[in-house]
Design an enzyme around this catalytic site. Structure first.
Site: not given
Ligand code: BG6
Length: 516
Positions: A64, A200, A204, A257, A262, A362
Protein backbone atom coordinates in the site's frame (compact mmCIF):
# COMPACT_ATOMS: atom_id res chain seq x y z
CA UNK A 1 31.08 -33.09 35.26
CA UNK A 2 31.13 -33.85 31.60
CA UNK A 3 33.61 -34.69 28.90
CA UNK A 4 33.35 -33.93 25.20
CA UNK A 5 33.80 -36.33 22.32
CA UNK A 6 33.77 -34.52 19.00
CA UNK A 7 32.00 -36.25 16.15
CA UNK A 8 33.00 -35.25 12.65
CA UNK A 9 32.10 -36.40 9.14
CA UNK A 10 34.17 -39.42 8.21
CA UNK A 11 34.81 -38.31 4.64
CA UNK A 12 35.54 -34.95 3.13
CA UNK A 13 32.26 -33.66 1.76
CA UNK A 14 32.15 -33.24 -2.00
CA UNK A 15 30.24 -30.18 -3.22
CA UNK A 16 26.54 -30.87 -3.63
CA UNK A 17 24.90 -30.23 -7.01
CA UNK A 18 22.64 -27.21 -6.50
CA UNK A 19 18.94 -27.49 -7.35
CA UNK A 20 17.50 -24.57 -9.32
CA UNK A 21 14.04 -23.12 -8.84
CA UNK A 22 11.57 -23.06 -11.75
CA UNK A 23 11.24 -19.81 -13.63
CA UNK A 24 8.47 -17.69 -12.08
CA UNK A 25 7.17 -14.29 -11.05
CA UNK A 26 6.95 -14.19 -7.26
CA UNK A 27 4.14 -11.81 -6.35
CA UNK A 28 4.57 -10.72 -2.73
CA UNK A 29 1.53 -9.23 -0.98
CA UNK A 30 2.84 -7.19 1.94
CA UNK A 31 6.03 -6.22 0.13
CA UNK A 32 6.58 -3.09 2.21
CA UNK A 33 6.31 -5.12 5.42
CA UNK A 34 8.79 -6.42 7.93
CA UNK A 35 8.84 -10.07 6.84
CA UNK A 36 9.64 -9.16 3.24
CA UNK A 37 12.56 -6.98 4.28
CA UNK A 38 14.02 -9.18 7.03
CA UNK A 39 13.37 -12.68 5.67
CA UNK A 40 12.03 -13.03 2.13
CA UNK A 41 14.35 -10.72 0.20
CA UNK A 42 17.47 -11.90 2.12
CA UNK A 43 16.44 -15.54 1.44
CA UNK A 44 15.99 -14.81 -2.28
CA UNK A 45 19.27 -12.90 -2.43
CA UNK A 46 21.10 -15.87 -0.86
CA UNK A 47 19.54 -18.20 -3.45
CA UNK A 48 20.72 -15.94 -6.26
CA UNK A 49 24.25 -15.77 -4.78
CA UNK A 50 24.62 -19.55 -4.60
CA UNK A 51 23.30 -20.02 -8.13
CA UNK A 52 19.93 -21.62 -7.27
CA UNK A 53 17.85 -18.94 -8.91
CA UNK A 54 16.39 -19.46 -12.34
CA UNK A 55 17.59 -16.70 -14.71
CA UNK A 56 13.90 -16.06 -15.49
CA UNK A 57 12.93 -15.31 -11.87
CA UNK A 58 11.44 -11.98 -10.86
CA UNK A 59 9.68 -10.44 -7.89
CA UNK A 60 6.63 -8.23 -8.14
CA UNK A 61 6.16 -6.66 -4.72
CA UNK A 62 2.68 -5.37 -3.87
CA UNK A 63 2.22 -2.86 -1.08
CA UNK A 64 0.00 0.00 0.00
CA UNK A 65 2.97 2.28 0.65
CA UNK A 66 3.46 4.43 -2.45
CA UNK A 67 6.99 3.98 -3.78
CA UNK A 68 8.78 3.45 -7.07
CA UNK A 69 10.54 0.24 -8.06
CA UNK A 70 13.86 2.07 -7.55
CA UNK A 71 12.87 3.01 -4.01
CA UNK A 72 11.71 -0.56 -3.31
CA UNK A 73 15.08 -1.86 -4.49
CA UNK A 74 16.98 0.66 -2.37
CA UNK A 75 14.94 -0.02 0.79
CA UNK A 76 15.08 -3.79 0.48
CA UNK A 77 18.81 -3.55 -0.28
CA UNK A 78 19.45 -1.57 2.91
CA UNK A 79 17.44 -4.09 4.90
CA UNK A 80 19.15 -7.09 3.27
CA UNK A 81 22.56 -5.64 4.12
CA UNK A 82 21.52 -5.57 7.80
CA UNK A 83 19.47 -8.77 8.03
CA UNK A 84 21.01 -11.62 9.98
CA UNK A 85 19.52 -13.97 7.37
CA UNK A 86 21.71 -12.52 4.58
CA UNK A 87 24.79 -14.67 4.22
CA UNK A 88 27.34 -12.67 2.21
CA UNK A 89 26.11 -9.23 1.31
CA UNK A 90 28.12 -7.38 -1.33
CA UNK A 91 27.30 -4.25 -3.30
CA UNK A 92 28.05 -5.97 -6.59
CA UNK A 93 25.96 -9.03 -5.65
CA UNK A 94 23.06 -6.78 -4.77
CA UNK A 95 23.39 -4.73 -7.95
CA UNK A 96 22.99 -7.93 -9.98
CA UNK A 97 20.11 -9.19 -7.87
CA UNK A 98 18.02 -6.02 -7.57
CA UNK A 99 17.27 -5.93 -11.30
CA UNK A 100 14.90 -8.82 -10.61
CA UNK A 101 12.79 -6.71 -8.20
CA UNK A 102 9.69 -4.73 -9.23
CA UNK A 103 7.10 -2.91 -7.16
CA UNK A 104 3.43 -2.11 -7.68
CA UNK A 105 1.27 0.01 -5.39
CA UNK A 106 -2.02 -1.68 -4.64
CA UNK A 107 -4.81 -1.86 -2.09
CA UNK A 108 -5.42 -5.53 -1.48
CA UNK A 109 -8.87 -4.80 -0.07
CA UNK A 110 -10.00 -3.16 -3.29
CA UNK A 111 -11.50 -5.71 -5.74
CA UNK A 112 -10.58 -3.39 -8.64
CA UNK A 113 -6.92 -3.90 -7.90
CA UNK A 114 -6.83 -7.56 -9.03
CA UNK A 115 -7.71 -6.94 -12.71
CA UNK A 116 -4.89 -4.35 -12.67
CA UNK A 117 -2.54 -6.96 -11.25
CA UNK A 118 -3.59 -9.36 -13.99
CA UNK A 119 -2.86 -6.75 -16.67
CA UNK A 120 0.55 -6.08 -15.14
CA UNK A 121 1.43 -9.78 -15.12
CA UNK A 122 0.24 -10.17 -18.73
CA UNK A 123 2.35 -7.20 -19.75
CA UNK A 124 5.38 -8.67 -17.98
CA UNK A 125 4.84 -11.98 -19.77
CA UNK A 126 4.68 -10.23 -23.15
CA UNK A 127 8.04 -8.71 -22.28
CA UNK A 128 9.62 -12.07 -21.59
CA UNK A 129 8.70 -12.83 -17.96
CA UNK A 130 7.86 -16.35 -16.88
CA UNK A 131 4.24 -17.56 -17.25
CA UNK A 132 4.48 -19.25 -13.80
CA UNK A 133 3.04 -17.31 -10.88
CA UNK A 134 3.92 -17.82 -7.22
CA UNK A 135 1.72 -15.68 -4.96
CA UNK A 136 3.10 -15.06 -1.47
CA UNK A 137 0.68 -13.78 1.16
CA UNK A 138 2.85 -12.02 3.71
CA UNK A 139 0.21 -9.74 5.19
CA UNK A 140 -1.70 -9.60 8.50
CA UNK A 141 -4.04 -12.61 8.72
CA UNK A 142 -7.18 -10.55 8.08
CA UNK A 143 -5.90 -9.69 4.57
CA UNK A 144 -5.56 -13.29 3.41
CA UNK A 145 -9.22 -13.79 2.48
CA UNK A 146 -9.63 -10.67 0.28
CA UNK A 147 -6.39 -11.54 -1.51
CA UNK A 148 -7.44 -15.11 -2.23
CA UNK A 149 -10.89 -14.04 -3.36
CA UNK A 150 -9.46 -11.20 -5.45
CA UNK A 151 -7.06 -13.57 -7.22
CA UNK A 152 -9.91 -15.99 -7.90
CA UNK A 153 -12.24 -13.31 -9.23
CA UNK A 154 -9.53 -12.01 -11.59
CA UNK A 155 -8.86 -15.54 -12.88
CA UNK A 156 -5.33 -15.49 -11.46
CA UNK A 157 -5.79 -18.84 -9.70
CA UNK A 158 -4.80 -20.96 -12.68
CA UNK A 159 -2.90 -20.72 -15.94
CA UNK A 160 -3.42 -22.59 -19.16
CA UNK A 161 0.29 -22.51 -19.76
CA UNK A 162 2.49 -22.50 -16.71
CA UNK A 163 1.69 -23.09 -13.07
CA UNK A 164 0.15 -21.06 -10.24
CA UNK A 165 0.90 -21.62 -6.54
CA UNK A 166 0.09 -19.70 -3.39
CA UNK A 167 2.21 -19.50 -0.25
CA UNK A 168 0.40 -18.60 2.96
CA UNK A 169 2.05 -17.31 6.10
CA UNK A 170 0.70 -18.21 9.53
CA UNK A 171 -1.57 -17.69 11.40
CA UNK A 172 -3.96 -20.01 9.57
CA UNK A 173 -6.94 -18.85 11.58
CA UNK A 174 -7.08 -18.40 15.37
CA UNK A 175 -9.05 -21.52 16.29
CA UNK A 176 -10.52 -24.61 14.66
CA UNK A 177 -13.57 -22.83 13.31
CA UNK A 178 -11.76 -19.86 11.77
CA UNK A 179 -9.07 -22.08 10.30
CA UNK A 180 -11.74 -24.23 8.63
CA UNK A 181 -13.43 -21.11 7.31
CA UNK A 182 -10.11 -19.81 5.92
CA UNK A 183 -9.33 -23.18 4.36
CA UNK A 184 -12.77 -23.21 2.73
CA UNK A 185 -12.03 -19.83 1.17
CA UNK A 186 -8.63 -21.09 -0.01
CA UNK A 187 -10.14 -24.25 -1.50
CA UNK A 188 -12.90 -22.26 -3.20
CA UNK A 189 -10.13 -20.73 -5.31
CA UNK A 190 -7.03 -22.97 -5.25
CA UNK A 191 -6.52 -26.69 -5.37
CA UNK A 192 -4.78 -28.00 -2.19
CA UNK A 193 -1.83 -29.10 -4.36
CA UNK A 194 -1.20 -25.43 -5.21
CA UNK A 195 -1.27 -24.30 -1.55
CA UNK A 196 1.98 -23.95 0.42
CA UNK A 197 1.37 -23.12 4.11
CA UNK A 198 4.60 -21.95 5.69
CA UNK A 199 5.77 -22.99 9.11
CA UNK A 200 9.28 -21.62 8.91
CA UNK A 201 10.52 -24.05 11.60
CA UNK A 202 10.24 -26.82 9.01
CA UNK A 203 12.82 -25.03 6.87
CA UNK A 204 15.45 -24.99 9.61
CA UNK A 205 18.35 -27.34 8.90
CA UNK A 206 18.32 -29.09 12.26
CA UNK A 207 14.56 -29.52 12.19
CA UNK A 208 14.88 -31.41 8.91
CA UNK A 209 17.69 -33.37 10.50
CA UNK A 210 15.29 -34.82 13.10
CA UNK A 211 13.94 -37.18 10.44
CA UNK A 212 17.38 -38.07 9.12
CA UNK A 213 18.64 -38.76 12.64
CA UNK A 214 15.65 -40.93 13.45
CA UNK A 215 15.18 -42.79 10.21
CA UNK A 216 18.66 -43.37 8.87
CA UNK A 217 20.44 -44.55 12.00
CA UNK A 218 19.56 -48.02 13.18
CA UNK A 219 21.28 -47.24 16.47
CA UNK A 220 18.44 -44.96 17.56
CA UNK A 221 15.27 -46.14 15.86
CA UNK A 222 14.89 -49.32 17.97
CA UNK A 223 14.87 -47.33 21.22
CA UNK A 224 12.57 -44.57 19.97
CA UNK A 225 9.45 -45.68 21.84
CA UNK A 226 7.80 -46.13 25.23
CA UNK A 227 10.00 -49.13 26.12
CA UNK A 228 13.14 -47.01 26.34
CA UNK A 229 12.08 -43.38 26.41
CA UNK A 230 10.98 -41.92 29.72
CA UNK A 231 9.89 -38.46 28.60
CA UNK A 232 10.59 -35.77 26.01
CA UNK A 233 11.05 -32.04 26.50
CA UNK A 234 10.69 -29.52 23.68
CA UNK A 235 11.74 -25.96 24.45
CA UNK A 236 11.67 -22.77 22.43
CA UNK A 237 12.97 -20.02 24.70
CA UNK A 238 13.42 -16.49 23.41
CA UNK A 239 15.00 -13.41 24.94
CA UNK A 240 13.08 -11.08 22.60
CA UNK A 241 9.79 -9.56 23.68
CA UNK A 242 6.92 -8.59 21.40
CA UNK A 243 9.02 -5.99 19.55
CA UNK A 244 6.76 -3.80 17.41
CA UNK A 245 3.97 -6.38 17.19
CA UNK A 246 1.99 -5.56 20.35
CA UNK A 247 -1.38 -5.32 18.59
CA UNK A 248 -0.90 -8.72 16.94
CA UNK A 249 0.50 -10.33 20.07
CA UNK A 250 -2.25 -9.05 22.38
CA UNK A 251 -4.73 -10.97 20.20
CA UNK A 252 -2.52 -14.01 19.83
CA UNK A 253 -0.42 -14.97 22.85
CA UNK A 254 2.28 -17.62 23.10
CA UNK A 255 0.00 -20.64 22.65
CA UNK A 256 -1.36 -19.49 19.29
CA UNK A 257 1.84 -17.80 18.14
CA UNK A 258 4.24 -20.66 18.84
CA UNK A 259 2.66 -23.83 20.23
CA UNK A 260 -0.14 -24.16 17.65
CA UNK A 261 2.44 -24.42 14.89
CA UNK A 262 6.21 -24.48 15.56
CA UNK A 263 6.19 -26.56 18.76
CA UNK A 264 3.53 -28.99 17.54
CA UNK A 265 5.54 -29.47 14.36
CA UNK A 266 8.67 -30.27 16.39
CA UNK A 267 6.62 -32.70 18.45
CA UNK A 268 5.20 -34.38 15.34
CA UNK A 269 8.63 -34.87 13.77
CA UNK A 270 9.95 -36.32 17.01
CA UNK A 271 7.01 -38.68 17.48
CA UNK A 272 5.81 -39.67 13.98
CA UNK A 273 5.97 -43.14 12.51
CA UNK A 274 8.38 -43.69 9.60
CA UNK A 275 6.78 -42.38 6.38
CA UNK A 276 6.78 -44.79 3.43
CA UNK A 277 8.77 -42.23 1.43
CA UNK A 278 10.26 -38.81 1.94
CA UNK A 279 7.65 -36.99 -0.08
CA UNK A 280 5.02 -34.41 0.78
CA UNK A 281 2.03 -36.64 1.31
CA UNK A 282 3.81 -39.50 3.06
CA UNK A 283 5.48 -37.20 5.60
CA UNK A 284 2.39 -35.10 6.21
CA UNK A 285 0.22 -38.19 6.58
CA UNK A 286 2.35 -39.40 9.48
CA UNK A 287 2.43 -36.00 11.18
CA UNK A 288 -1.36 -35.82 11.08
CA UNK A 289 -1.54 -39.23 12.75
CA UNK A 290 0.46 -37.86 15.69
CA UNK A 291 -1.92 -34.93 16.09
CA UNK A 292 -4.89 -37.27 15.90
CA UNK A 293 -3.40 -39.33 18.73
CA UNK A 294 -3.49 -36.35 21.10
CA UNK A 295 -6.87 -36.19 22.76
CA UNK A 296 -8.32 -32.66 23.06
CA UNK A 297 -8.11 -31.66 26.73
CA UNK A 298 -11.03 -31.19 29.10
CA UNK A 299 -11.10 -28.07 31.30
CA UNK A 300 -9.79 -30.22 34.19
CA UNK A 301 -6.91 -31.48 32.05
CA UNK A 302 -6.09 -27.93 31.05
CA UNK A 303 -5.97 -26.87 34.69
CA UNK A 304 -3.62 -29.78 35.50
CA UNK A 305 -1.45 -30.11 32.44
CA UNK A 306 -0.86 -26.60 31.17
CA UNK A 307 0.82 -23.51 32.56
CA UNK A 308 0.90 -19.96 31.30
CA UNK A 309 2.86 -16.92 32.24
CA UNK A 310 3.44 -13.29 31.47
CA UNK A 311 6.70 -11.49 32.07
CA UNK A 312 7.12 -8.60 34.42
CA UNK A 313 10.10 -6.26 34.39
CA UNK A 314 13.59 -7.69 34.79
CA UNK A 315 17.12 -7.68 33.42
CA UNK A 316 18.49 -9.28 30.25
CA UNK A 317 22.16 -8.88 29.30
CA UNK A 318 22.57 -6.17 31.91
CA UNK A 319 19.70 -4.10 30.48
CA UNK A 320 16.48 -3.22 32.28
CA UNK A 321 13.50 -4.73 30.47
CA UNK A 322 9.98 -3.38 31.06
CA UNK A 323 7.19 -5.83 31.85
CA UNK A 324 4.84 -6.97 29.08
CA UNK A 325 2.04 -4.75 30.38
CA UNK A 326 4.36 -1.75 30.09
CA UNK A 327 5.19 -2.40 26.42
CA UNK A 328 3.75 0.26 24.06
CA UNK A 329 0.40 -0.87 22.68
CA UNK A 330 -0.26 -3.45 25.40
CA UNK A 331 -3.28 -3.22 27.69
CA UNK A 332 -2.18 -2.34 31.26
CA UNK A 333 -4.29 -5.25 32.59
CA UNK A 334 -3.54 -7.64 29.76
CA UNK A 335 -4.02 -11.35 30.47
CA UNK A 336 -2.29 -12.40 27.25
CA UNK A 337 0.27 -15.12 27.96
CA UNK A 338 3.86 -14.61 26.88
CA UNK A 339 4.76 -18.09 28.12
CA UNK A 340 2.99 -21.40 27.62
CA UNK A 341 3.79 -24.92 28.73
CA UNK A 342 1.79 -28.06 28.08
CA UNK A 343 2.17 -31.70 29.00
CA UNK A 344 0.91 -33.74 26.05
CA UNK A 345 0.19 -37.45 25.98
CA UNK A 346 0.30 -39.12 22.59
CA UNK A 347 -2.16 -41.95 22.87
CA UNK A 348 -0.80 -44.47 20.43
CA UNK A 349 1.08 -47.75 20.55
CA UNK A 350 4.54 -46.20 20.37
CA UNK A 351 4.10 -43.44 22.95
CA UNK A 352 1.53 -44.65 25.51
CA UNK A 353 2.59 -43.33 28.92
CA UNK A 354 5.45 -41.12 27.66
CA UNK A 355 4.81 -37.45 28.40
CA UNK A 356 5.92 -34.75 25.97
CA UNK A 357 6.56 -31.51 27.86
CA UNK A 358 6.60 -28.51 25.63
CA UNK A 359 7.21 -24.91 26.59
CA UNK A 360 7.93 -21.58 25.03
CA UNK A 361 8.24 -18.04 26.26
CA UNK A 362 9.38 -14.54 25.48
CA UNK A 363 11.88 -12.57 27.53
CA UNK A 364 13.42 -15.68 29.04
CA UNK A 365 17.00 -16.00 30.21
CA UNK A 366 18.34 -17.25 26.87
CA UNK A 367 17.62 -18.02 23.26
CA UNK A 368 17.37 -21.75 22.95
CA UNK A 369 15.44 -24.21 20.83
CA UNK A 370 16.01 -27.86 21.57
CA UNK A 371 14.44 -31.28 21.93
CA UNK A 372 15.64 -33.42 24.81
CA UNK A 373 14.80 -37.09 24.74
CA UNK A 374 15.28 -38.68 28.16
CA UNK A 375 15.81 -42.42 28.16
CA UNK A 376 14.79 -44.67 31.01
CA UNK A 377 17.40 -45.75 33.54
CA UNK A 378 18.97 -49.19 33.17
CA UNK A 379 16.91 -51.96 34.82
CA UNK A 380 19.49 -52.66 37.52
CA UNK A 381 21.59 -49.90 39.14
CA UNK A 382 24.83 -51.91 39.10
CA UNK A 383 27.13 -49.09 40.17
CA UNK A 384 24.85 -47.42 42.68
CA UNK A 385 27.02 -48.36 45.65
CA UNK A 386 30.13 -46.68 44.23
CA UNK A 387 28.66 -43.75 42.38
CA UNK A 388 26.52 -41.04 43.84
CA UNK A 389 24.66 -40.14 40.67
CA UNK A 390 23.86 -42.26 37.65
CA UNK A 391 22.16 -40.22 34.98
CA UNK A 392 19.96 -41.92 32.41
CA UNK A 393 20.95 -41.20 28.80
CA UNK A 394 19.72 -38.01 27.20
CA UNK A 395 19.71 -37.24 23.48
CA UNK A 396 19.61 -33.50 22.80
CA UNK A 397 18.75 -32.19 19.36
CA UNK A 398 19.84 -28.54 19.37
CA UNK A 399 18.07 -26.38 16.83
CA UNK A 400 19.26 -22.89 17.74
CA UNK A 401 21.44 -20.98 18.44
CA UNK A 402 23.77 -24.01 18.32
CA UNK A 403 22.86 -26.61 15.74
CA UNK A 404 23.77 -30.17 16.54
CA UNK A 405 23.08 -33.32 18.46
CA UNK A 406 24.57 -34.48 21.72
CA UNK A 407 24.23 -37.71 23.59
CA UNK A 408 24.85 -37.93 27.31
CA UNK A 409 25.97 -41.29 28.63
CA UNK A 410 27.77 -42.65 31.64
CA UNK A 411 31.42 -43.68 31.58
CA UNK A 412 33.92 -44.84 34.15
CA UNK A 413 35.81 -42.04 35.79
CA UNK A 414 39.59 -42.73 35.64
CA UNK A 415 40.86 -44.16 38.92
CA UNK A 416 41.23 -47.28 40.96
CA UNK A 417 37.55 -47.33 41.94
CA UNK A 418 34.62 -47.90 39.62
CA UNK A 419 32.92 -44.54 39.72
CA UNK A 420 30.72 -43.20 36.93
CA UNK A 421 30.59 -39.81 35.33
CA UNK A 422 28.29 -38.41 32.64
CA UNK A 423 30.08 -37.59 29.40
CA UNK A 424 28.76 -36.13 26.17
CA UNK A 425 29.30 -37.02 22.53
CA UNK A 426 28.69 -33.82 20.60
CA UNK A 427 28.01 -33.33 16.94
CA UNK A 428 28.06 -29.68 15.90
CA UNK A 429 26.99 -28.59 12.42
CA UNK A 430 29.32 -25.63 12.55
CA UNK A 431 32.38 -27.62 13.58
CA UNK A 432 31.70 -30.63 11.37
CA UNK A 433 30.59 -28.90 8.20
CA UNK A 434 32.37 -25.58 8.64
CA UNK A 435 29.62 -23.38 7.37
CA UNK A 436 26.03 -22.64 8.21
CA UNK A 437 23.41 -24.20 5.96
CA UNK A 438 20.71 -22.23 4.19
CA UNK A 439 18.38 -20.16 6.34
CA UNK A 440 14.81 -21.44 6.73
CA UNK A 441 13.17 -19.03 4.26
CA UNK A 442 15.78 -19.78 1.64
CA UNK A 443 14.97 -23.49 1.75
CA UNK A 444 11.22 -22.92 1.77
CA UNK A 445 11.21 -20.35 -1.03
CA UNK A 446 13.27 -22.66 -3.22
CA UNK A 447 10.98 -25.61 -2.45
CA UNK A 448 7.90 -23.58 -3.34
CA UNK A 449 9.52 -22.60 -6.65
CA UNK A 450 10.33 -26.25 -7.36
CA UNK A 451 6.88 -27.51 -6.36
CA UNK A 452 8.05 -29.58 -3.39
CA UNK A 453 5.51 -29.27 -0.55
CA UNK A 454 7.15 -31.72 1.88
CA UNK A 455 8.17 -28.95 4.29
CA UNK A 456 4.80 -27.15 4.15
CA UNK A 457 1.69 -27.96 6.15
CA UNK A 458 -1.43 -29.49 4.69
CA UNK A 459 -5.02 -28.46 5.43
CA UNK A 460 -5.85 -31.47 7.61
CA UNK A 461 -2.62 -30.99 9.54
CA UNK A 462 -3.39 -27.38 10.38
CA UNK A 463 -6.93 -28.24 11.43
CA UNK A 464 -5.65 -31.13 13.55
CA UNK A 465 -3.29 -28.68 15.30
CA UNK A 466 -6.20 -26.36 16.09
CA UNK A 467 -8.26 -29.31 17.37
CA UNK A 468 -5.61 -29.69 20.08
CA UNK A 469 -5.06 -26.00 20.81
CA UNK A 470 -8.60 -24.61 20.74
CA UNK A 471 -9.83 -26.44 23.90
CA UNK A 472 -6.81 -25.09 25.79
CA UNK A 473 -7.55 -21.53 24.66
CA UNK A 474 -11.21 -21.95 25.59
CA UNK A 475 -10.44 -23.39 29.00
CA UNK A 476 -7.95 -20.62 29.73
CA UNK A 477 -10.64 -18.08 28.91
CA UNK A 478 -12.93 -19.69 31.52
CA UNK A 479 -10.48 -20.60 34.27
CA UNK A 480 -9.71 -17.90 36.86
CA UNK A 481 -7.40 -15.27 35.39
CA UNK A 482 -3.83 -16.02 36.42
CA UNK A 483 -1.93 -13.68 38.64
CA UNK A 484 0.10 -11.96 35.95
CA UNK A 485 2.93 -11.01 35.74
CA UNK A 486 4.30 -14.25 37.18
CA UNK A 487 7.86 -14.33 35.90
CA UNK A 488 10.57 -11.75 35.63
CA UNK A 489 12.11 -10.88 32.27
CA UNK A 490 15.45 -12.68 32.11
CA UNK A 491 14.31 -15.62 34.30
CA UNK A 492 13.66 -19.27 33.42
CA UNK A 493 9.88 -18.67 33.36
CA UNK A 494 7.09 -19.09 35.90
CA UNK A 495 7.44 -21.60 38.70
CA UNK A 496 4.18 -23.16 37.60
CA UNK A 497 6.25 -24.95 34.98
CA UNK A 498 7.62 -27.13 37.77
CA UNK A 499 4.11 -28.06 38.86
CA UNK A 500 3.51 -29.39 35.40
CA UNK A 501 6.38 -31.82 35.63
CA UNK A 502 4.58 -34.44 37.57
CA UNK A 503 6.26 -37.19 39.49
CA UNK A 504 6.23 -40.38 37.49
CA UNK A 505 8.33 -43.32 36.43
CA UNK A 506 11.48 -44.61 38.03
CA UNK A 507 13.29 -41.35 37.92
CA UNK A 508 11.18 -39.71 40.59
CA UNK A 509 10.60 -36.05 39.92
CA UNK A 510 11.70 -35.06 36.48
CA UNK A 511 14.39 -32.49 36.72
CA UNK A 512 13.64 -29.59 34.45
CA UNK A 513 16.65 -29.23 32.30
CA UNK A 514 18.23 -27.15 29.59
CA UNK A 515 21.41 -28.23 27.92
CA UNK A 516 24.34 -26.40 29.51
C1 BG6 B 1 7.34 -16.49 14.73
C2 BG6 B 1 6.60 -15.89 15.90
O1 BG6 B 1 6.51 -17.37 14.02
O2 BG6 B 1 8.48 -17.18 15.18
C3 BG6 B 1 7.52 -14.97 16.69
O3 BG6 B 1 5.48 -15.15 15.43
C4 BG6 B 1 8.78 -15.71 17.09
O4 BG6 B 1 6.86 -14.48 17.86
C5 BG6 B 1 9.42 -16.35 15.87
O5 BG6 B 1 9.68 -14.78 17.69
C6 BG6 B 1 10.57 -17.24 16.28
O6 BG6 B 1 11.24 -17.66 15.12
P1 BG6 B 1 12.78 -17.99 15.17
O7 BG6 B 1 13.10 -18.52 13.81
O8 BG6 B 1 13.50 -16.70 15.49
O9 BG6 B 1 12.96 -19.00 16.26
Amino acid sequence: MSAIIQASPLEKLSPEPLPTGDSCVLVIFGASGDLTRRKLIPGLYNLACVGCMNPQFEVLGIGRTPMSTEEFRRKTGEAAAKSKDTRDFSESGWTDFETRLNYMVGDINDPNFYPQLRSRLEEMEKNGSSPNHLFYVSTPASAAEPIIEGLGAAGLNHRDQGWTRIVLEKPFGRDLESSRALNDVVHGVFDEKAVYRIDHYLGKETVQNILVFRFSNSLFEPVWNRNYIDYVEITVAETVGVENRAAFYEETGALRDMVANHLLQLLALTAMEPPIAFDADSVREQKVQVFRSIRPMSVEDVARFTARGQYGSGMIDGKHIPGYRQEPGVNRNSVTETYAAVKFQIENWRWAGVPFYIRTGKRLARNLTEIRVHLKPTPQPLFASTSSVIDPNVITISIQPDEGISIAFDAKRPGTQVRTVTVQANFSYQESFGSKGPVAYETLLLDSMRGDATLFTRRDEVEAEWRIITPIEEAWAHLPAPNFPNYAAGSEGPTSWHDLLEIRGNTGEHAISYSK
